[in-house]
Design a protein around this motif. Structure first.
Motif, short mmCIF file in Angstrom:
data_model
loop_
_atom_site.label_atom_id
_atom_site.label_comp_id
_atom_site.label_asym_id
_atom_site.label_seq_id
_atom_site.Cartn_x
_atom_site.Cartn_y
_atom_site.Cartn_z
N TYR A 196 0.67 -1.43 -0.46
CA TYR A 196 -0.08 0.09 -0.12
C TYR A 196 0.93 1.53 0.31
O TYR A 196 1.97 1.16 0.58
CB TYR A 196 -0.76 0.39 1.06
CG TYR A 196 -1.85 -0.90 1.61
CD1 TYR A 196 -2.95 -0.86 0.25
CD2 TYR A 196 -2.25 -2.18 2.63
CE1 TYR A 196 -4.09 -1.71 0.16
CE2 TYR A 196 -2.73 -3.07 2.50
CZ TYR A 196 -4.10 -2.60 0.69
OH TYR A 196 -4.82 -3.73 1.28
N PHE A 197 0.75 2.39 -0.62
CA PHE A 197 1.43 3.77 -0.40
C PHE A 197 -0.42 4.70 0.02
O PHE A 197 -0.90 5.17 -0.89
CB PHE A 197 1.69 3.73 -2.04
CG PHE A 197 2.46 3.15 -2.40
CD1 PHE A 197 3.66 2.83 -2.72
CD2 PHE A 197 2.26 1.82 -3.20
CE1 PHE A 197 4.65 1.52 -2.44
CE2 PHE A 197 2.70 0.71 -3.71
CZ PHE A 197 3.96 0.82 -3.91
N ILE A 198 0.14 5.14 1.12
CA ILE A 198 -1.05 6.15 1.71
C ILE A 198 0.10 7.45 1.22
O ILE A 198 1.35 7.96 1.91
CB ILE A 198 -1.26 5.63 3.18
CG1 ILE A 198 -1.79 7.08 3.59
CG2 ILE A 198 0.65 5.65 3.77
CD1 ILE A 198 -2.31 6.85 5.50
N TYR A 199 -1.12 8.83 0.89
CA TYR A 199 -0.60 10.28 0.57
C TYR A 199 -1.37 10.88 1.48
O TYR A 199 -3.16 10.66 1.42
CB TYR A 199 -1.15 9.99 -0.86
CG TYR A 199 -0.04 9.06 -2.02
CD1 TYR A 199 1.49 9.55 -2.26
CD2 TYR A 199 -0.55 8.17 -2.61
CE1 TYR A 199 2.32 8.55 -2.40
CE2 TYR A 199 0.62 7.25 -3.02
CZ TYR A 199 1.64 7.82 -3.02
OH TYR A 199 2.53 6.41 -3.95
N TYR A 200 -1.50 12.19 2.02
CA TYR A 200 -1.38 13.09 3.40
C TYR A 200 -1.55 14.31 2.60
O TYR A 200 -0.32 14.77 1.89
CB TYR A 200 -1.18 12.41 4.28
CG TYR A 200 -0.03 12.39 4.25
CD1 TYR A 200 0.47 14.58 4.79
CD2 TYR A 200 0.90 11.53 4.71
CE1 TYR A 200 2.02 13.92 5.14
CE2 TYR A 200 2.30 12.06 4.63
CZ TYR A 200 3.46 13.47 4.56
OH TYR A 200 4.38 13.87 5.01
N ASN A 201 -3.14 15.21 2.79
CA ASN A 201 -2.73 16.87 2.69
C ASN A 201 -1.48 17.39 3.68
O ASN A 201 -1.44 17.04 4.31
CB ASN A 201 -4.07 16.96 2.68
CG ASN A 201 -4.17 18.24 2.63
OD1 ASN A 201 -3.41 18.68 3.26
ND2 ASN A 201 -5.15 18.70 1.38
N PRO A 202 -1.00 17.63 2.73
CA PRO A 202 0.41 18.35 2.93
C PRO A 202 0.16 19.88 4.71
O PRO A 202 0.95 19.54 5.39
CB PRO A 202 1.57 18.90 3.15
CG PRO A 202 0.56 19.32 0.99
CD PRO A 202 -0.95 18.11 1.58
N GLU A 203 -0.87 19.99 4.69
CA GLU A 203 -1.76 21.01 5.17
C GLU A 203 -2.61 20.04 6.39
O GLU A 203 -2.31 20.99 7.47
CB GLU A 203 -2.41 22.30 4.37
CG GLU A 203 -1.09 23.16 3.73
CD GLU A 203 -2.49 24.25 2.89
OE1 GLU A 203 -3.62 24.38 3.14
OE2 GLU A 203 -1.52 24.46 2.33
#
Length: 269
Positions: free
Chosen positions: A172-179
């Motif tokens: 899996y590759f999780i990506y998050y909002n930088p703010e």
């Protein structure tokens, strides 16, 4: 794909009294013995957990229930968050995991045409992100940011130890909002039924958040298409989640038990 057969999420209990000389049992000693140490995660992944209500809040819950709305069917999913026992009720079929076996009961052979073992916890893991990434047996690596619509989303690669679940080769590759640090994207690879892993990634976007018993979960998951280079392109289809409950109540064992007309689904089928 029962990845994370993985049990008590995120907590390790330690006993602080290791002295060879027995101490007198005092209130101070008792307090020390009950000390709880929270599992350590990468700094920014911890921020993602916190943005979604906190992994300790999640760990207190026992049962997750939701309805998954599809164009031709609405399914009810029940999951015990610690044992990962499951029950899925769909149109003409029921699938379950009783802690030992995955089973399938259906009115006729056309009611469910997919792979029940692969399917029984598939949407649970998609829906329960990011918290299932706090399970045991996981390795975290920083991942190249995902670029979409002018925004760079930092991320982590999630991989698993050998013999962890049915498909330890999946990633899996999780990506998050930088703010906000809320999880906005998930990429994943899948091991085919022949046992060969794939490097092709699928992409899901998370959004339309709802707060359930202190935990922030999505209302909608949207799958996206990719181009030949693997870049995210356009929305493909969405699944809506409704009537969500997250409680500290444990369901009766019979909820997950195989019925008389249920058939055990072996691995690879």
């Amino acid at each position: 794909m029962k990845k994370i057969t993985l049990v008590v999420l995120g907590l390790l209990f330690i006993v602080a009294c290791n002295n060879t000389e027995k101490k007198a049992e005092t209130p101070e000693n008792k307090k020390e013995e009950s000390k709880v140490v929270t599992k350590k995660y990468p700094k920014n992944l911890q921020k993602v957990f916190d943005a979604h209500g906190g992994i300790d809040t999640w760990n207190k819950a026992q049962t997750l229930v939701y309805e998954m709305v599809k164009p031709d069917n609405t399914e009810k999913h029940i999951t015990d968050l610690h044992s990962r026992k499951t029950r899925l009720e769909g149109k003409g079929f029921t699938i379950g995991y009783d802690g030992k076996d995955v089973w399938l009961a259906q009115k006729d052979s056309t009611a469910f045409r997919s792979n029940a073992r692969f399917y029984h916890n598939l949407y649970f893991y998609f829906y329960a992100m990011p918290f299932v990434l706090g399970d045991d047996g996981i390795t975290y690596e920083e991942e190249k940011s995902l670029s979409y619509d002018g925004v760079l989303y930092p991320g982590y690669k999630i991989s698993y130890g050998e013999n962890v679940g049915d498909s330890p080769e999946d990633n899996y590759f999780i990506y998050y909002n930088p703010e906000t640090y809320k999880m906005e994207w998930l990429a994943y690879t899948v091991t085919y039924f022949n046992g060969k892993p794939s490097t092709k990634r699928g992409y899901i976007r998370y959004g339309d958040w709802q707060k359930i018993n202190g935990v922030v979960l999505p209302k909608v998951l949207t799958w996206f298409t990719t181009d030949e280079e693997g870049n995210v392109k356009e929305p493909r289809n969405s699944v809506e989640f409704s009537n969500v409950s997250l409680t500290e109540k444990t369901m009766e064992a019979s909820t997950y038990a195989r019925p008389t007309d249920g058939v055990i689904v072996p691995k690879g089928n």
